[in-house]
Motif scaffolding. Structure first.
Motif: not given
Length: 391
Positions: A46-73
Motif C-alpha cells: 500500500q505504501q508503494m502504491e501511494k508513492r506511485v500515485e504521488q509521482i504520477i500527479k505532476i503539478p502544472e507549472v509555468d515554464w520557459e525554455p532555458p536560453i543559454n548564450e555561448y561565446k564560441g561557435y
C-alpha cells in the motif's frame, strides 16, 4: 563434400562430437535460443502504491525554455563545389551553429544524411535493406544513381570494401578508377571510405582523393590507428575534408584534432566522428561524448568546435532490428525504426552528418533535420509520400 543437416546429425549421434573445417554458411539469420527463468513478480505494498500515485500527479507549472548564450561557435564545413568554381554543381554545408538547441537559436544548416553504398555486393546486409538495392549491388555507379534519382540522396558514402587484403585486396588504383566513374555518374558530394584496414586505407584514400581533386569530398577517415598524416596530406594537396574518427572519448577526439591541425590541416576541413553506438547497445556513451564535444566547442574550445558525423548504420547491427521474433513486431518496420531512433538520439546530441542505409530512415531523419533550421514554435512538417517503401 556437401552434407545436409541430417548427415551432420548422424555423425554427431555416432561420435558425440564433430569438428568442421573450411565451412561456408549462407543464411538470412542464425538464431541460438538460450532459455532463461521466468519473470519474478514484485508485490506492491500500500505504501508503494501511494508513492506511485504521488509521482504520477505532476503539478502544472509555468515554464520557459532555458536560453543559454555561448561565446564560441561550430565551424561550417562545405562538401562539393559549384560549377562556377570548377566543381560539379552540388554543394552541401554542415555546422555553423552558435547555439546547441533550436529553441535557443535556429541552426543555419540542416543536418545532412549520406547514403552508404559499397564497391561490391554485400550479402550480409539484412534482407529488409537488400530489397531496395539488390538489382544494383553489382554496380556501384548504378547504386549511386538509384540513391540520387529515386531516394533524393544529398550525399553518397562509398565504402571500398574490396580493397581489404583479407577480402579481395584490390589495388588502390582500381578504387581510384571506380571513384572517377562515380563522379561521372552522379553530381552529389561524396564521403570516401576505405575498408577499415589501417595499412591499406591511407593508400586508397590518397588515390581516390587525387582523382576527385577539388571536389571537396570527406576522406573517411583519419584515426590514431593508421597513418593519419598521409590522409591529412591527401586532403591538403587535393582540396578535401577529413573525418577525424575516435572511440567515444572527447579527450581522444581533441588530441587527434590537435595533431591534424599541427600537421597543417585547416580546422575548417575537419568533421569529428566520436563513434555511434546503437540504441540499447551503449548509445548513452555516444550521447555523453557528443554532447560534451558540442558544448565544449560552443564554449570556445577551437580544437573541438567542428561539426560531427554519426555512423548511424551501426543501428542495424542490433539484434532487435533484424532478428525474427513475433513478439517484437514486423521486421519490415522494426529495422528502420531502430535506425531512426538511433539517428534522432544522435541529432539531439549535436550530430550534423548521418551515414545511413534504409531509405525510410533517411527520409525521416531528413524531415526532422529541417526542424532545426526553423524558429521554435513556428514549425510545420510535411512528410513525403512513402509508397515507394513497399519495394
Amino acid at each position: 563434400m556437401f552434407m545436409d543437416l541430417n548427415g551432420i546429425m548422424e555423425l554427431l549421434n555416432k561420435y558425440g562430437k564433430i569438428q568442421i573445417k573450411d565451412i561456408h554458411i549462407t543464411a538470412d539469420e542464425i538464431v541460438i535460443n538460450i532459455p532463461s527463468g521466468g519473470q519474478i513478480p514484485i508485490p506492491m505494498t500500500q505504501q508503494m502504491e501511494k508513492r506511485v500515485e504521488q509521482i504520477i500527479k505532476i503539478p502544472e507549472v509555468d515554464w520557459e525554455p532555458p536560453i543559454n548564450e555561448y561565446k564560441g561557435y561550430i565551424r561550417e564545413v562545405q562538401f562539393g563545389k559549384p560549377k562556377s568554381e570548377g566543381g560539379r554543381g552540388k554543394v552541401v554545408k554542415i555546422g555553423g551553429q552558435k547555439a546547441f538547441y533550436r529553441f535557443e537559436e535556429p541552426q543555419p544548416n540542416p543536418p545532412v544524411v549520406t547514403f552508404d553504398i559499397f564497391d561490391m555486393p554485400m550479402p550480409g546486409l539484412p534482407k529488409n535493406i537488400r530489397v531496395f538495392f539488390e538489382d544494383v549491388m553489382d554496380d556501384p555507379c548504378e547504386w549511386a544513381k538509384l540513391c540520387v534519382k529515386k531516394f533524393n540522396a544529398d550525399m553518397i558514402t562509398i565504402h571500398h570494401i574490396s580493397t581489404d587484403p583479407k577480402i579481395k585486396d584490390k589495388p588502390a588504383k582500381e578504387a581510384a578508377k571506380l571513384m572517377e566513374d562515380l563522379l561521372q555518374a552522379v553530381d552529389v558530394p561524396f564521403v570516401i571510405g576505405g575498408s577499415g584496414d589501417p595499412k591499406k586505407d591511407p593508400e586508397v584514400l590518397t588515390a581516390c582523393a587525387e582523382v576527385a581533386e577539388g571536389e571537396r569530398c570527406l576522406l573517411a577517415s583519419a584515426n590514431l590507428d593508421l597513418d593519419y598524416k598521409k590522409v591529412a596530406d591527401a586532403a591538403m594537396k587535393y582540396d578535401h575534408n577529413v573525418l577525424s574518427w575516435t572511440i567515444m572519448d572527447p579527450n581522444m577526439a581533441k588530441d587527434l584534432n590537435r595533431r591534424l591541425i599541427s600537421h597543417g590541416l585547416d580546422g575548417d576541413r575537419i568533421v569529428m566522428d566520436p563513434t555511434t553506438c546503437s540504441l540499447g547497445y551503449g548509445s548513452e556513451f555516444s550521447i555523453n561524448a557528443m554532447t560534451r564535444l558540442r558544448l565544449s566547442g560552443l564554449k570556445g574550445d577551437e580544437l573541438v568546435n567542428m561539426p560531427m558525423s554519426s555512423g548511424t548504420t551501426n543501428a542495424i547491427g542490433a539484434r532487435e532490428a533484424w532478428m525474427k521474433n513475433p513478439e517484437w513486431g514486423d521486421r519490415e518496420y522494426r529495422l528502420p525504426l531502430w535506425e531512426i531512433t538511433t539517428g534522432l538520439t544522435m541529432l539531439l546530441s549535436g550530430v550534423d552528418l548521418f551515414m545511413m542505409l534504409h531509405p525510410l530512415s533517411i527520409n525521416i531523419i531528413k524531415e526532422f533535420g529541417k526542424l532545426t533550421t526553423t524558429k521554435f514554435g513556428e514549425t510545420k512538417v510535411e512528410y513525403d509520400n512513402y509508397n515507394w517503401i513497399d519495394a
